[in-house]
Design a protein around this motif. Structure first.
Motif, PDB file in Angstrom:
ATOM      1  N   HIS A 207       0.853  -1.184   0.000  1.00 15.38           N
ATOM      2  CA  HIS A 207       0.000   0.000   0.000  1.00 15.38           C
ATOM      3  C   HIS A 207       0.890   1.235   0.000  1.00 15.38           C
ATOM      4  O   HIS A 207       1.545   1.546   1.001  1.00 15.38           O
ATOM      5  N   HIS A 208       0.925   1.942  -1.118  1.00 14.75           N
ATOM      6  CA  HIS A 208       1.684   3.189  -1.236  1.00 14.75           C
ATOM      7  C   HIS A 208       0.742   4.350  -0.917  1.00 14.75           C
ATOM      8  O   HIS A 208      -0.305   4.505  -1.554  1.00 14.75           O
ATOM      9  N   HIS A 209       1.117   5.172   0.041  1.00 12.30           N
ATOM     10  CA  HIS A 209       0.257   6.299   0.407  1.00 12.30           C
ATOM     11  C   HIS A 209       1.113   7.413   0.996  1.00 12.30           C
ATOM     12  O   HIS A 209       2.182   7.183   1.563  1.00 12.30           O
ATOM     13  N   GLY A 210       0.592   8.626   0.839  1.00 13.28           N
ATOM     14  CA  GLY A 210       1.269   9.787   1.397  1.00 13.28           C
ATOM     15  C   GLY A 210       2.270  10.404   0.437  1.00 13.28           C
ATOM     16  O   GLY A 210       2.793   9.748  -0.476  1.00 13.28           O
ATOM     17  N   PHE A 211       2.522  11.697   0.634  1.00 13.52           N
ATOM     18  CA  PHE A 211       3.462  12.426  -0.215  1.00 13.52           C
ATOM     19  C   PHE A 211       4.905  12.013   0.041  1.00 13.52           C
ATOM     20  O   PHE A 211       5.780  12.263  -0.779  1.00 13.52           O
ATOM     21  N   LEU A 212       5.153  11.395   1.200  1.00 12.46           N
ATOM     22  CA  LEU A 212       6.501  10.935   1.524  1.00 12.46           C
ATOM     23  C   LEU A 212       6.698   9.469   1.187  1.00 12.46           C
ATOM     24  O   LEU A 212       7.624   8.833   1.671  1.00 12.46           O
ATOM     25  N   ALA A 213       5.820   8.918   0.363  1.00 13.75           N
ATOM     26  CA  ALA A 213       5.936   7.541  -0.115  1.00 13.75           C
ATOM     27  C   ALA A 213       5.939   6.536   1.035  1.00 13.75           C
ATOM     28  O   ALA A 213       6.810   5.669   1.125  1.00 13.75           O
ATOM     29  N   ASP A 214       4.976   6.670   1.949  1.00 17.99           N
ATOM     30  CA  ASP A 214       4.828   5.686   3.012  1.00 17.99           C
ATOM     31  C   ASP A 214       4.402   4.348   2.415  1.00 17.99           C
ATOM     32  O   ASP A 214       3.658   4.293   1.432  1.00 17.99           O
ATOM     33  N   LEU A 215       4.835   3.272   3.045  1.00 17.10           N
ATOM     34  CA  LEU A 215       4.612   1.937   2.488  1.00 17.10           C
ATOM     35  C   LEU A 215       4.204   0.984   3.605  1.00 17.10           C
ATOM     36  O   LEU A 215       4.817   0.963   4.672  1.00 17.10           O
ATOM     37  N   LYS A 216       3.150   0.211   3.321  1.00 20.39           N
ATOM     38  CA  LYS A 216       2.728  -0.833   4.248  1.00 20.39           C
ATOM     39  C   LYS A 216       2.639  -2.143   3.484  1.00 20.39           C
ATOM     40  O   LYS A 216       2.074  -2.191   2.386  1.00 20.39           O
ATOM     41  N   ARG A 217       3.171  -3.215   4.084  1.00 18.77           N
ATOM     42  CA  ARG A 217       3.266  -4.502   3.399  1.00 18.77           C
ATOM     43  C   ARG A 217       2.300  -5.508   4.038  1.00 18.77           C
ATOM     44  O   ARG A 217       2.111  -5.534   5.242  1.00 18.77           O
ATOM     45  N   TYR A 218       1.715  -6.330   3.149  1.00 21.84           N
ATOM     46  CA  TYR A 218       0.854  -7.433   3.569  1.00 21.84           C
ATOM     47  C   TYR A 218       1.320  -8.691   2.839  1.00 21.84           C
ATOM     48  O   TYR A 218       1.808  -8.615   1.704  1.00 21.84           O
ATOM     49  N   PRO A 219       1.145  -9.864   3.438  1.00 16.90           N
ATOM     50  CA  PRO A 219       1.514 -11.094   2.729  1.00 16.90           C
ATOM     51  C   PRO A 219       0.506 -11.393   1.623  1.00 16.90           C
ATOM     52  O   PRO A 219      -0.709 -11.328   1.824  1.00 16.90           O
TER      53      PRO A 219
END
Length: 284
Positions: A207-219
């Motif tokens: 999941h790419h979100h935010g202007f600072l390229a925040d990233l959240k990973r899921y299996p």
């Protein structure tokens, strides 16, 4: 040994050119992007209708604004004793000084019709065939009433007078401004979705979100997807629908509304993940 070694590269690359040409535009072998768009994307018929109406009026018949009458009717009627008569004369002179063509009326009515239908699609959901039947039935009643009032105004005189005096019109600048405003919104949508989107890879969901390229990973293994088509008209306009992602070890589902070309996305996901479980919900 030499024949076997020579055959191996041929077998590995036998199907690769065609498959590469087919899958390269979607990059199904590496990653798939899932984007949830706002509902304003479904207003593109209004955008094109505004642009078309502006072009038709600009090239086919712009409004005519003759010079205001120079006779001193309004000036002579302006008296302190009867101000209401002066206002009436001024308004009559103003109406006499502004004219418009039949092309403007037709283009404006077409634009209002498309805008009305487009707003109905955005505002309400039409999940069933019965909803389509109801819409077409109501449209048939409205068209029948309009034709009755137009060709038999004596049946309903009051309604006939309303439709007789209902002659909306606008100039080309109005329609071009509407198209420009919608175009600016579309550009803003294209910019914002670059900072909030999902990426599916063979082994993980990002999941790419935010202007600072925040990233959240899921299996990604054992990822389950539910596909829903809640609105028939939205599906007809952009083949859109809803994707519900159920990641492993996650209690809350990931809901993506208004995913464009949802059937193609589902096909690519199935091809990428292989054993992906896909279930299709049918709202009754």
């Amino acid at each position: 040994m030499s024949e076997e070694n020579a055959a191996k590269p041929l077998d590995d690359s036998a199907a690769s050119p065609a498959e590469a040409l087919e899958e390269k535009p979607h990059m199904a072998a590496k990653h798939i992007y899932l984007i949830s768009y706002p509902k304003i994307v479904f207003l593109y018929p209004t955008f094109f209708m505004a642009l078309l109406a502006g072009l038709i009026i600009y090239f086919g018949g712009e409004s005519i604004s003759p010079s205001a009458p120079t006779h001193p009717v309004a000036e002579s009627s302006v008296t302190d004793d009867d101000p209401s008569e002066a206002v009436e004369d001024v308004s009559t002179a103003a109406e006499a000084g502004v004219q418009h063509s039949r092309t403007q009326e037709v283009a404006t009515l077409l634009f209002l019709g498309v805008l009305t239908l487009n707003l109905c699609v955005v505002t309400f959901d039409f999940p069933r065939t019965t909803s389509l039947t109801l819409v077409f039935f109501v449209a048939m009643l409205i068209m029948g009433a309009f034709l009755t009032v137009t060709y038999r105004p004596d049946l309903v005189p009051a309604v006939g007078d309303v439709f007789k005096h209902l002659r909306p019109w606008a100039n080309a600048q109005f329609f071009f401004l509407i198209a420009t405003i919608l175009f600016c919104f579309y550009v803003a949508v294209l910019v914002t979705v670059r900072y909030d989107y999902w990426e599916v890879r063979p082994n993980e969901l990002l999941h790419h979100h935010g202007f600072l390229a925040d990233l959240k990973r899921y299996p990604a293994p054992n990822l389950r997807i539910d596909k829903e088509i809640n609105d028939v008209f939205e599906y007809m306009l952009l083949r859109s629908g809803r994707l519900i992602l159920h990641a492993r070890h996650e209690t809350r589902a990931i809901v993506l509304d208004n995913v464009l070309f949802i059937n193609k996305k589902e096909e690519l996901l199935t091809k990428m993940l292989g054993a992906l479980q896909v279930s299709v919900r049918d709202d009754e």
